[in-house]
Design a protein around this motif. Structure first.
Motif, PDB file in Angstrom:
ATOM      1  N   GLY A  23      27.338  -0.036  88.314  1.00 55.73           N
ATOM      2  CA  GLY A  23      26.358  -0.305  89.359  1.00 55.73           C
ATOM      3  C   GLY A  23      26.788  -0.077  90.515  1.00 55.73           C
ATOM      4  N   ASP A  24      27.811   0.741  90.836  1.00 55.65           N
ATOM      5  CA  ASP A  24      28.609   0.941  92.101  1.00 55.65           C
ATOM      6  C   ASP A  24      28.986   2.364  92.461  1.00 55.65           C
ATOM      7  N   ALA A 114      17.788  -1.540  90.885  1.00 54.59           N
ATOM      8  CA  ALA A 114      19.175  -1.978  91.030  1.00 54.59           C
ATOM      9  C   ALA A 114      19.662  -3.310  90.987  1.00 54.59           C
ATOM     10  N   GLU A 115      18.779  -3.958  92.227  1.00 54.45           N
ATOM     11  CA  GLU A 115      19.045  -5.395  92.241  1.00 54.45           C
ATOM     12  C   GLU A 115      18.795  -6.251  91.155  1.00 54.45           C
ATOM     13  N   PHE A 118      21.948  -5.206  88.507  1.00 58.15           N
ATOM     14  CA  PHE A 118      23.307  -5.344  88.794  1.00 58.15           C
ATOM     15  C   PHE A 118      23.498  -6.600  89.949  1.00 58.15           C
ATOM     16  N   GLY A 119      22.403  -6.895  90.775  1.00 54.75           N
ATOM     17  CA  GLY A 119      22.406  -7.673  91.670  1.00 54.75           C
ATOM     18  C   GLY A 119      21.983  -9.171  91.844  1.00 54.75           C
ATOM     19  N   GLN A 230      22.535  -8.254  96.771  1.00 56.85           N
ATOM     20  CA  GLN A 230      23.745  -8.053  96.666  1.00 56.85           C
ATOM     21  C   GLN A 230      24.374  -6.757  96.800  1.00 56.85           C
ATOM     22  N   LEU A 231      23.717  -5.704  96.393  1.00 57.13           N
ATOM     23  CA  LEU A 231      24.049  -4.136  96.568  1.00 57.13           C
ATOM     24  C   LEU A 231      23.881  -3.720  97.888  1.00 57.13           C
ATOM     25  N   GLN A 232      23.295  -4.457  98.857  1.00 56.32           N
ATOM     26  CA  GLN A 232      22.866  -4.514 100.169  1.00 56.32           C
ATOM     27  C   GLN A 232      22.404  -2.898 100.324  1.00 56.32           C
ATOM     28  N   ASN A 234      23.178  -0.104  99.719  1.00 56.64           N
ATOM     29  CA  ASN A 234      23.490   0.917  98.814  1.00 56.64           C
ATOM     30  C   ASN A 234      22.707   0.701  97.485  1.00 56.64           C
ATOM     31  N   ALA A 235      21.527  -0.276  97.382  1.00 56.49           N
ATOM     32  CA  ALA A 235      20.907  -0.608  96.226  1.00 56.49           C
ATOM     33  C   ALA A 235      19.933   0.741  95.902  1.00 56.49           C
ATOM     34  N   VAL A 238      22.110   3.313  94.104  1.00 62.69           N
ATOM     35  CA  VAL A 238      22.261   3.045  92.650  1.00 62.69           C
ATOM     36  C   VAL A 238      21.138   3.121  91.896  1.00 62.69           C
TER      37      VAL A 238
END
Length: 253
Positions: A23-24, A114-115, A118-119, A230-232, A234-235, A238
């Motif tokens: 997830g990055d 995404a969150e 992965f977040g 958490q992915l800020q 970039n979510a 992703v």
């Protein structure tokens, strides 16, 4: 496995290959400015610039800042040119990218997916609402991990105004509000959303998630837990890549 994700916003178009196991991003994202007016042709040119920067030749997942129905048709265009409405976005982007397989999804929905995987929303049950504060306010609503698509809660009426006109990150910048003053507006908006949906968790996304310490401590009286994404920022990238895998039925997904 890697898939390309691309996030179209009111101010910028950014993308990168994504490692879907982690997830990055696998490379530093590339960004170009969103053209003004943000017409279909102009935005498609920007998308091509970002994809060409990486020499990518596989499936591409794209977010769009508005309602997307049937995986392709644009229904709203609050922060881009109105000529987007009723556009077949999947056909437009695929043609501009030389026939590459394309999947299109609402931008906040992508960030939320995404969150949740992965977040900040991972393994959370009940009602979870992600809100992205940027040019507008995007929303993604999940009930026991299942997305309710295209909710567009940024357009709720709040004190006689479209909420995003008063509480978006853009409103803070245009009106030159202090972080504390802006936080009070966000608090009123969250209280309104909480009254309607009673979520267990708010996830605050968008570019401001990198600066959550400047405003979250000023938000009071909200019963739900409030955390930064958490992915800020970039979510969306992703989440777009994740949806491309689902949309194309890529092996190994």
């Amino acid at each position: 496995m890697q898939i390309f994700g691309l996030d179209i916003g009111g101010s910028g178009i950014k993308g990168a290959p994504v490692d879907l196991d982690k997830g990055d991003l696998t490379q530093e994202r590339h960004k170009v400015f969103t053209p003004h007016p943000a017409t279909p042709d102009g935005v498609a040119d920007g998308v091509k610039q970002v994809v060409d920067h990486f020499g990518w030749m596989g499936p591409v997942g794209l977010t769009f800042p508005g309602v997307v129905t049937g995986g392709s048709t644009i229904r709203t265009a609050a922060n881009v040119d109105k000529s987007w409405i009723d556009t077949d976005a999947r056909a437009l982007f695929s043609e501009r990218l030389g026939g590459l397989p394309v999947t299109v999804v609402n931008d906040a929905d992508a960030a939320g997916v995404a969150e949740m995987n992965f977040g900040a929303g991972k393994d959370r049950r009940g009602t979870v609402i992600l809100l992205t504060f940027g040019t507008g306010i995007g929303s993604a609503v999940f009930v026991d991990g299942v997305l309710v698509p295209n909710t567009e809660l940024g357009h709720l009426e709040l004190h006689g105004h479209d909420a995003e006109k008063k509480a978006s990150s853009r409103a803070r910048e245009v009106e030159e509000l202090t972080w504390e003053h802006w936080a009070h507006r966000v608090q009123k908006y969250l209280a309104h959303v909480e009254m309607l949906f009673s979520p267990e968790l708010f996830i605050v996304g968008g570019g401001v998630s990198r600066k959550s310490q400047k405003f979250l401590p000023h938000i009071e009286g909200i019963k739900a837990e409030i955390v930064p994404a958490q992915l800020q920022n970039n979510a969306g990238i992703v989440g777009a890549a994740m949806r491309a895998v689902e949309g194309q039925g890529v092996a190994g997904a």
